[in-house]
Design a protein around this motif. Structure first.
Motif, PDB file in Angstrom:
ATOM      1  N   ASN A  23      20.096 -19.878  15.614  1.00  0.00           N
ATOM      2  CA  ASN A  23      20.835 -20.190  16.836  1.00  0.00           C
ATOM      3  C   ASN A  23      19.866 -20.279  18.009  1.00  0.00           C
ATOM      4  O   ASN A  23      18.677 -19.985  17.879  1.00  0.00           O
ATOM      5  N   LEU A  24      20.380 -20.694  19.161  1.00  0.00           N
ATOM      6  CA  LEU A  24      19.514 -20.895  20.320  1.00  0.00           C
ATOM      7  C   LEU A  24      18.919 -19.596  20.842  1.00  0.00           C
ATOM      8  O   LEU A  24      17.789 -19.592  21.325  1.00  0.00           O
ATOM      9  N   LEU A  25      19.634 -18.492  20.737  1.00  0.00           N
ATOM     10  CA  LEU A  25      19.087 -17.218  21.203  1.00  0.00           C
ATOM     11  C   LEU A  25      17.845 -16.850  20.393  1.00  0.00           C
ATOM     12  O   LEU A  25      16.828 -16.440  20.960  1.00  0.00           O
ATOM     13  N   GLU A  26      17.892 -17.015  19.083  1.00  0.00           N
ATOM     14  CA  GLU A  26      16.725 -16.734  18.246  1.00  0.00           C
ATOM     15  C   GLU A  26      15.548 -17.615  18.638  1.00  0.00           C
ATOM     16  O   GLU A  26      14.410 -17.157  18.677  1.00  0.00           O
ATOM     17  N   LEU A  27      15.811 -18.880  18.956  1.00  0.00           N
ATOM     18  CA  LEU A  27      14.746 -19.791  19.361  1.00  0.00           C
ATOM     19  C   LEU A  27      14.126 -19.340  20.683  1.00  0.00           C
ATOM     20  O   LEU A  27      12.904 -19.306  20.829  1.00  0.00           O
ATOM     21  N   VAL A  28      14.954 -18.961  21.644  1.00  0.00           N
ATOM     22  CA  VAL A  28      14.467 -18.467  22.938  1.00  0.00           C
ATOM     23  C   VAL A  28      13.619 -17.213  22.733  1.00  0.00           C
ATOM     24  O   VAL A  28      12.555 -17.060  23.344  1.00  0.00           O
ATOM     25  N   GLN A  29      14.053 -16.329  21.859  1.00  0.00           N
ATOM     26  CA  GLN A  29      13.291 -15.111  21.576  1.00  0.00           C
ATOM     27  C   GLN A  29      11.967 -15.446  20.903  1.00  0.00           C
ATOM     28  O   GLN A  29      10.933 -14.861  21.228  1.00  0.00           O
ATOM     29  N   GLU A  30      11.980 -16.390  19.975  1.00  0.00           N
ATOM     30  CA  GLU A  30      10.755 -16.799  19.285  1.00  0.00           C
ATOM     31  C   GLU A  30       9.736 -17.384  20.266  1.00  0.00           C
ATOM     32  O   GLU A  30       8.532 -17.222  20.103  1.00  0.00           O
ATOM     33  N   LEU A  31      10.227 -18.045  21.302  1.00  0.00           N
ATOM     34  CA  LEU A  31       9.354 -18.653  22.309  1.00  0.00           C
ATOM     35  C   LEU A  31       8.986 -17.678  23.427  1.00  0.00           C
ATOM     36  O   LEU A  31       8.334 -18.062  24.388  1.00  0.00           O
ATOM     37  N   SER A  32       9.416 -16.426  23.296  1.00  0.00           N
ATOM     38  CA  SER A  32       9.126 -15.362  24.280  1.00  0.00           C
ATOM     39  C   SER A  32       9.634 -15.706  25.675  1.00  0.00           C
ATOM     40  O   SER A  32       8.964 -15.446  26.671  1.00  0.00           O
ATOM     41  N   LEU A  33      10.824 -16.292  25.742  1.00  0.00           N
ATOM     42  CA  LEU A  33      11.410 -16.656  27.033  1.00  0.00           C
ATOM     43  C   LEU A  33      12.537 -15.722  27.461  1.00  0.00           C
ATOM     44  O   LEU A  33      13.032 -15.843  28.580  1.00  0.00           O
ATOM     45  N   GLU A  34      12.930 -14.823  26.597  1.00  0.00           N
ATOM     46  CA  GLU A  34      14.033 -13.914  26.923  1.00  0.00           C
ATOM     47  C   GLU A  34      13.675 -13.089  28.156  1.00  0.00           C
ATOM     48  O   GLU A  34      12.571 -12.579  28.278  1.00  0.00           O
ATOM     49  N   GLY A  35      14.620 -13.022  29.097  1.00  0.00           N
ATOM     50  CA  GLY A  35      14.392 -12.279  30.323  1.00  0.00           C
ATOM     51  C   GLY A  35      13.747 -13.115  31.416  1.00  0.00           C
ATOM     52  O   GLY A  35      13.573 -12.650  32.529  1.00  0.00           O
ATOM     53  N   LYS A  36      13.379 -14.354  31.100  1.00  0.00           N
ATOM     54  CA  LYS A  36      12.772 -15.249  32.084  1.00  0.00           C
ATOM     55  C   LYS A  36      13.805 -16.267  32.556  1.00  0.00           C
ATOM     56  O   LYS A  36      14.892 -16.365  31.998  1.00  0.00           O
ATOM     57  N   ARG A  37      13.452 -17.009  33.578  1.00  0.00           N
ATOM     58  CA  ARG A  37      14.348 -18.036  34.108  1.00  0.00           C
ATOM     59  C   ARG A  37      14.128 -19.334  33.340  1.00  0.00           C
ATOM     60  O   ARG A  37      13.030 -19.879  33.331  1.00  0.00           O
TER      61      ARG A  37
END
Length: 65
Positions: free
Chosen positions: A16-30
């Motif tokens: 899912n998209l959340l896993e992709l965002v986490q893989e790209l180390s973007l969680e918590g960023k804008r």
């Protein structure tokens, strides 16, 4: 599966998209996410599955000055 991320073909095991965002180390960023030309709100990332050949655009803000 093969997806297109910001115009480039990549292989991912993210479901899912959340896993992709986490893989790209973007969680918590804008950042903003678009899947197949539809903007996806951050609250829906975990509920939005990724499928083969999806076109995903992720734009993130970078501070500077």
């Amino acid at each position: 599966m093969n997806i297109f991320l910001n115009g480039e073909s990549i292989q991912t095991k993210c479901q899912n998209l959340l896993e992709l965002v986490q893989e790209l180390s973007l969680e918590g960023k804008r950042f903003a996410v678009e899947k197949n030309e539809m903007i996806i709100s951050k609250s829906k990332l975990a509920d939005t599955p990724i499928s083969d050949a999806d076109r995903i655009e992720i734009i993130h803000a970078v501070g500077g000055g």
